[in-house]
Design a protein around this motif. Structure first.
Motif, short mmCIF file in Angstrom:
data_model
loop_
_atom_site.label_atom_id
_atom_site.label_comp_id
_atom_site.label_asym_id
_atom_site.label_seq_id
_atom_site.Cartn_x
_atom_site.Cartn_y
_atom_site.Cartn_z
N ALA A 75 35.96 114.08 7.61
CA ALA A 75 36.25 113.54 8.94
C ALA A 75 35.55 112.20 9.16
O ALA A 75 36.12 111.26 9.72
N GLN A 76 34.31 112.09 8.70
CA GLN A 76 33.57 110.83 8.83
C GLN A 76 34.19 109.75 7.96
O GLN A 76 34.29 108.59 8.37
N LEU A 77 34.62 110.11 6.75
CA LEU A 77 35.29 109.14 5.89
C LEU A 77 36.60 108.67 6.50
O LEU A 77 36.97 107.49 6.40
N TRP A 78 37.33 109.59 7.14
CA TRP A 78 38.59 109.21 7.79
C TRP A 78 38.33 108.18 8.88
O TRP A 78 39.09 107.21 9.02
N SER A 79 37.26 108.35 9.66
CA SER A 79 36.92 107.38 10.72
C SER A 79 36.59 106.02 10.11
O SER A 79 37.03 104.97 10.63
N ILE A 80 35.82 106.01 9.02
CA ILE A 80 35.47 104.74 8.37
C ILE A 80 36.72 104.05 7.82
O ILE A 80 36.90 102.84 7.97
N ARG A 81 37.61 104.81 7.20
CA ARG A 81 38.83 104.23 6.64
C ARG A 81 39.73 103.65 7.73
O ARG A 81 40.37 102.62 7.53
N GLY B 285 36.48 101.93 -5.83
CA GLY B 285 36.20 102.43 -4.49
C GLY B 285 37.15 103.49 -4.01
O GLY B 285 37.77 103.34 -2.95
N PRO B 286 37.28 104.60 -4.75
CA PRO B 286 38.28 105.60 -4.36
C PRO B 286 38.00 106.27 -3.02
O PRO B 286 38.92 106.66 -2.32
N ARG B 287 36.70 106.40 -2.62
CA ARG B 287 36.40 107.07 -1.36
C ARG B 287 36.72 106.21 -0.15
O ARG B 287 36.76 106.70 0.97
N LEU B 288 36.92 104.92 -0.37
CA LEU B 288 37.28 104.03 0.74
C LEU B 288 38.78 104.00 0.99
O LEU B 288 39.22 103.39 1.96
N LEU B 289 39.54 104.66 0.14
CA LEU B 289 40.99 104.49 0.17
C LEU B 289 41.70 105.70 0.74
O LEU B 289 41.31 106.84 0.49
N ARG C 148 27.78 103.66 10.33
CA ARG C 148 27.78 104.98 9.69
C ARG C 148 27.90 106.05 10.77
O ARG C 148 27.12 106.06 11.74
N PRO C 149 28.86 106.94 10.67
CA PRO C 149 29.03 107.99 11.70
C PRO C 149 27.78 108.87 11.80
O PRO C 149 27.13 109.16 10.81
N ARG C 150 27.48 109.28 13.02
CA ARG C 150 26.33 110.13 13.27
C ARG C 150 26.76 111.58 13.49
O ARG C 150 27.84 111.82 13.95
#
Length: 350
Positions: free
Chosen positions: A289-295, A253-257, A348-350
């Motif tokens: 930016a959306q991945l940063w919010s999820i992380r 899961g590299p994109r979650l980290l 999921r970011p919109r």
């Protein structure tokens, strides 16, 4: 630098001027109505110039006009009112010239220049992508010249050449369009190949970074394990277990980290929790930016969790990006099943 369009327009003007000048050299015959002859000459000249320059494509749009069927192609097409004027000219000029000269001079060069002139005009109309207008003008020219001169004499005085010019222009135009379409497809394939190559290069770079990070995480503990032949103390076993978990996280899961998420996952493992991270493609299409919010939300969820086992995985749902599930022992009996004490869905970011 001289463009192809400039050369073609210059040739068109020169050829038009040559054919029209023949009509002003009244030698070897008589003109009964010179004003009519001059007016016909001016009408032809004005119409030709309008066909050359009205709504003409820019030099850098000449090739693009043959590639697409949208605005660029319509921009190269002759306007309808100029096309109508060209048809009217192909009717008026031959009949006006034949009426203005004496019957015994109608086959003279200064009286028959219109056959080549109207033919050249229809070639310009053909190149400006008015196929039916060009052939209509040629048909009207043929009808007028044969009516005044006779079929055989009209053909001998240049009608065959005018028809052939238009035929060649149409064939060349089709060939150029086909070549332009092939070039466009080739350019699209080249762009697709470049994009694929760039994506592969990016993936290789990402794998290289993951391998380097994995070696940085697991390298020291593996070296100590080899040196001691697997005889590790309690602290080192914990470090080995954490290193194994970190390695799995980097691979699965590299994109979650990011650094914050990695720190929280390590903290959860150090307090005894078992953590599983899986990225199964639910984050496709999200920007950084959306991945940063999820992380950030994921790090907060792991920080607040007290479960014995944490399962973190991406979700295929359009509304949920990541699901965090925590399970803990429900009782002391070996037959007791674990209970779900944490269920958190990161939107999921919109």
């Amino acid at each position: 630098m001289v463009s192809v369009r400039t050369v073609l327009v210059s040739l068109g003007i020169a050829f038009t001027a040559y054919l029209a000048a023949r009509g002003l050299l009244w030698t070897g015959g008589s003109v009964e109505q010179p004003v009519v002859l001059v007016v016909a000459f001016l009408l032809y000249l004005i119409t030709t110039l309008l066909c050359l320059f009205v709504n003409a494509p820019r030099p850098d749009d000449v090739d693009d006009a043959a590639v697409t069927d949208d605005g660029s192609r319509r921009a190269a097409r002759l306007p309808r009112w100029v096309s109508a004027l060209a048809v009217v000219t192909s009717v008026i000029v031959p009949n006006a010239i034949m009426l203005s000269v004496a019957p015994d001079s109608r086959s003279a060069p200064f009286a028959t220049w219109y056959i080549g002139g109207i033919g050249a005009l229809m070639v310009i109309v053909m190149v400006r992508r008015r196929t039916w207008v060009a052939w209509s003008g040629i048909a009207l020219l043929a009808a007028a010249s044969m009516a005044w001169l006779g079929p055989l004499q009209a053909l001998a005085l240049g009608l065959v050449g005018s028809v052939m010019w238009v035929v060649v222009a149409q064939l060349l135009l089709r060939s150029l369009d086909r070549a332009a379409r092939d070039t466009s497809r080739l350019a699209q394939l080249q762009r697709a190949a470049s994009a694929w190559r760039a994506s592969q290069t990016g993936r290789q770079r990402e794998r290289r970074i993951q391998v380097q990070r994995a070696l940085a995480v697991a390298g020291p503990i593996l070296s100590r394990t080899i040196e001691r032949g697997g005889a590790l103390d309690g602290r080192e076993r914990i470090e080995a277990r954490i290193a194994e978990g970190q390695l799995r996280d980097e691979l699965r899961g590299p994109r979650l980290l990011d650094d914050v998420v990695r720190g929280e996952l390590d903290a959860a493992r150090r307090r005894g929790a078992t953590v599983t991270v899986l990225d199964e493609g639910g984050l496709d299409g999200l920007d950084e930016a959306q991945l940063w919010s999820i992380r950030a939300e994921l790090a907060a969820a792991v920080r607040d969790a007290t479960s014995d086992r944490l399962y973190i995985r991406t979700s295929p749902d359009d509304r949920v990006a990541v699901t965090v599930v925590g399970r803990s022992a429900a009782g002391t009996s070996l037959t007791d099943e674990d209970s779900v004490d944490l269920w958190r869905e990161i939107p999921r970011p919109r």
